[in-house]
Design an enzyme around this catalytic site. Structure first.
Site, short mmCIF file in Angstrom:
data_model
loop_
_atom_site.label_atom_id
_atom_site.label_comp_id
_atom_site.label_asym_id
_atom_site.label_seq_id
_atom_site.Cartn_x
_atom_site.Cartn_y
_atom_site.Cartn_z
N HIS A 49 -42.70 -6.44 0.35
CA HIS A 49 -41.91 -7.49 -0.29
C HIS A 49 -42.66 -8.08 -1.47
CE1 HIS A 49 -44.32 -10.79 1.50
NE2 HIS A 49 -44.38 -10.02 2.58
N CYS B 45 -48.06 -7.88 6.24
CA CYS B 45 -47.12 -7.19 5.36
C CYS B 45 -47.80 -6.79 4.05
CB CYS B 45 -45.92 -8.09 5.06
SG CYS B 45 -44.79 -8.28 6.45
#
Length: 581
Positions: free
Chosen positions: A457, A476
């Site tokens: 992301h 992440c």
């Protein structure tokens, strides 16, 4: 004999062509005189099975091996002829690669695999590729023996464990043949696994393997001098360490011999050499020398060799998983690339998990791009990180666009919660952040199934990409260019041109886009590799995962000179010549 793949320019095909009839393959279309492509399976005459139901013993196979050993075809390769004779003597001449009428499952997979490995970087003379590609179908026990000998010798001459320092010290040469029986008991999958191990088709593996002799040469010649510690050295400064820097970089070639000056001034040519070194070691290439640059400069030549050996094994284990088109997010290099047919077609800096919340390694497939994503904070992050932020800065969650829900799904005012009484083990709330400029996922999220609840992301904290070491996430992968990445992966979808993506992002409305061409994704941990431009890259072992192997004994004697074979000698043969290309 060396244990590394030995190559020379002396291999010749003529003698074997005469003895085996390679000038006219048994299955060739004699009317058109067109030879098959190198990966085409040999096919038997009509009504004859290509693969016999059982492997048989070949009389006089030892004579075929002995005769082949005299042929100049394998002069440019290391073949353990004695070991090969002993192996077949012990199994009574049992055919492994051939049947009376064709190729066994092993023979067929090896026949198909060898040119693919060569195109990926396995250094093997074109004459060997031609001989294997054009090996005729067995027509008699004698011809089967010659073909069996050819394929077995080619396997021993190219198998990783037989010829490189990656193989066990007591399992080199033809001893690699001992792995075949166990593989065959598992059928085609077992044979594929064996060939994945012994003839990798991953171009990064062979690029690094082919670089290894050069790194070993540094070690053999004593490595490089250590550089004294400097607190900070900027271009134009004067420092006694400058001469040591010149000596260090002249060894590994960042500083050309013609550019080696004298004096203590950190001059422009040395600055350019330092910047090149910094780029190839994952450092900010600003030419400013500090602790991290000195640290990388002083990693020893021996440690670099051991680092390469470790990463070769990583690539050998995982290389078969990589598709021609894939996204690779490498943790130590802190970057994301899309690779298509061995070329980088997209690049962006990345941020990975902090040391206490390491990013996992995994393989998956990106199926969905989410524009303007919302974010539900994972329970652990909500109870620890977000609670801490709200305690330290009351009103933080509201300002960042969070809505708080109780266990019944009802919204709760942040001012109704005693933030000092909640935390890990006692946080009965869910935190959901609306899309927008403050959203923790940034403007785009790339979803792929995995067991770690991680994804790729963007991020609102874009200044972190200026940092040299970017380990700030909770696991992440954050990318510096999420919008550009979304446009790239959707570029072949006529329904999602770049302009439409921009328009949707302006609406702040969460929108899911299914990829028409799903993108394989691999989060990896590689600290040494040759990049797609042919440049050796090293990175710091940020997560302390590198359990470096011991240096093999006599490694400098096991390696051969770099560039021993001219590039043209290593190219696969053009078997399409004369076929109306």
């Amino acid at each position: 004999m060396t244990r590394w793949i030995k190559l020379s320019t002396s291999a010749a095909l003529l003698a074997l062509t005469v003895t085996m009839g390679l000038g006219q393959p048994a299955w060739a279309d004699r009317k058109g005189e067109n030879p098959p492509a190198p990966v085409t399976a040999p096919s038997a005459p009509a009504g004859t099975a290509t693969v016999a139901p059982a492997l048989l013993h070949i009389p006089n196979l030892d004579a075929a091996i002995t005769e082949l050993a005299k042929d100049p075809l394998f002069d440019g390769m290391t073949v353990d002829w004695s070991g090969l004779l002993n192996f077949y003597a012990e199994n009574g001449g049992l055919a492994l690669f051939t049947t009376p009428t064709g190729l066994s499952a092993l023979g067929q997979q090896f026949h198909d695999r060898l040119p693919v490995a060569a195109s990926a970087g396995l250094q093997v003379p074109s004459e060997i590729l031609t001989a294997v590609a054009n090996a005729p179908l067995p027509a008699s026990q004698d011809s089967q023996g010659r073909i069996e000998a050819l394929l077995a010798a080619a396997f021993v001459a190219t198998a990783v464990d037989a010829n490189t320092v990656l193989g066990d010290a007591d399992a080199h040469g033809a001893l690699v043949m001992n792995q075949i029986s166990a593989a065959q008991t598992k059928g085609d999958i077992g044979i594929k696994d064996l060939l994945d191990e012994q003839l990798p088709t991953y171009y990064r593996f062979w690029a690094l393997a082919n670089y290894l002799p050069k790194q070993v040469a540094y070690l053999e010649h004593g490595g490089w001098p250590q550089v004294p510690t400097v607190k900070k050295l900027e271009p134009g400064n004067t420092n006694p360490a400058v001469n040591a820097l010149r000596a260090r970089l002249s060894v590994t070639g960042e500083l050309a011999a013609a550019d080696v000056a004298s004096g203590d001034v950190y001059d422009p040519k040395l600055v350019a050499a330092i910047e090149l070194f910094q780029r190839n070691h994952g450092l900010n290439d600003d030419g400013v020398i500090g602790g991290r640059t000195i640290e990388e400069l002083n990693v020893s030549a021996e440690e670099r060799v051991r680092q390469i050996l470790l990463n070769l094994e990583r690539m050998r284990a995982d290389g078969s998983n990589f598709e021609d088109r894939h996204l690779i997010a490498n943790i130590p290099s802190q970057e994301v690339k899309i690779i298509e047919d061995g070329k980088v077609t997209f690049y962006t800096k990345a941020i990975f998990g902090k040391l206490e919340r390491k990013s996992p390694t995994l393989s998956s497939v990106i199926h969905t791009v989410k524009l303007n994503p919302d974010w539900t904070a994972p329970a652990k992050i909500a109870a620890i990180d977000e609670v801490k932020r709200e305690r330290n800065n009351p009103g933080f969650l509201e300002a960042k666009g969070f809505t708080i829900y109780d266990r019944s799904g009802n919204p709760v005012s942040p001012y109704a919660i005693d933030w000092h009484s909640v935390g890990p083990g006692n946080f009965p709330y869910t935190l959901r952040q609306a899309p927008g400029p403050e959203n923790a996922l940034g403007p785009v999220k790339f979803d792929f199934p995995n067991d770690h609840s991680v994804f790729i992301h963007g991020t609102p904290t874009v200044k972190l990409f200026d940092k040299q070491d970017r380990f700030f996430s909770s696991g992440c992968v954050r990318t510096q260019k999420p919008v550009d990445l979304a446009k790239f992966v959707l570029k072949d979808d006529p329904e999602w041109p770049a302009a439409r993506i921009d328009e949707v992002l302006k609406t702040a409305k969460t929108t899911l886009v299914k990829l028409k061409n799903p993108l394989p994704v691999h989060i990896t941990y590689v600290t040494a590799w040759v990049d797609e431009d042919g440049v050796m890259q090293f990175r710091k072992d940020a997560y302390s995962y590198d359990d470096l192997p011991k240096l093999p004994s006599n490694i400098t004697q096991q390696m051969v000179a770099v560039n021993l074979v001219p590039a043209a000698k290593l190219n696969p043969p053009d078997l399409n010549e004369g076929r109306g290309k």
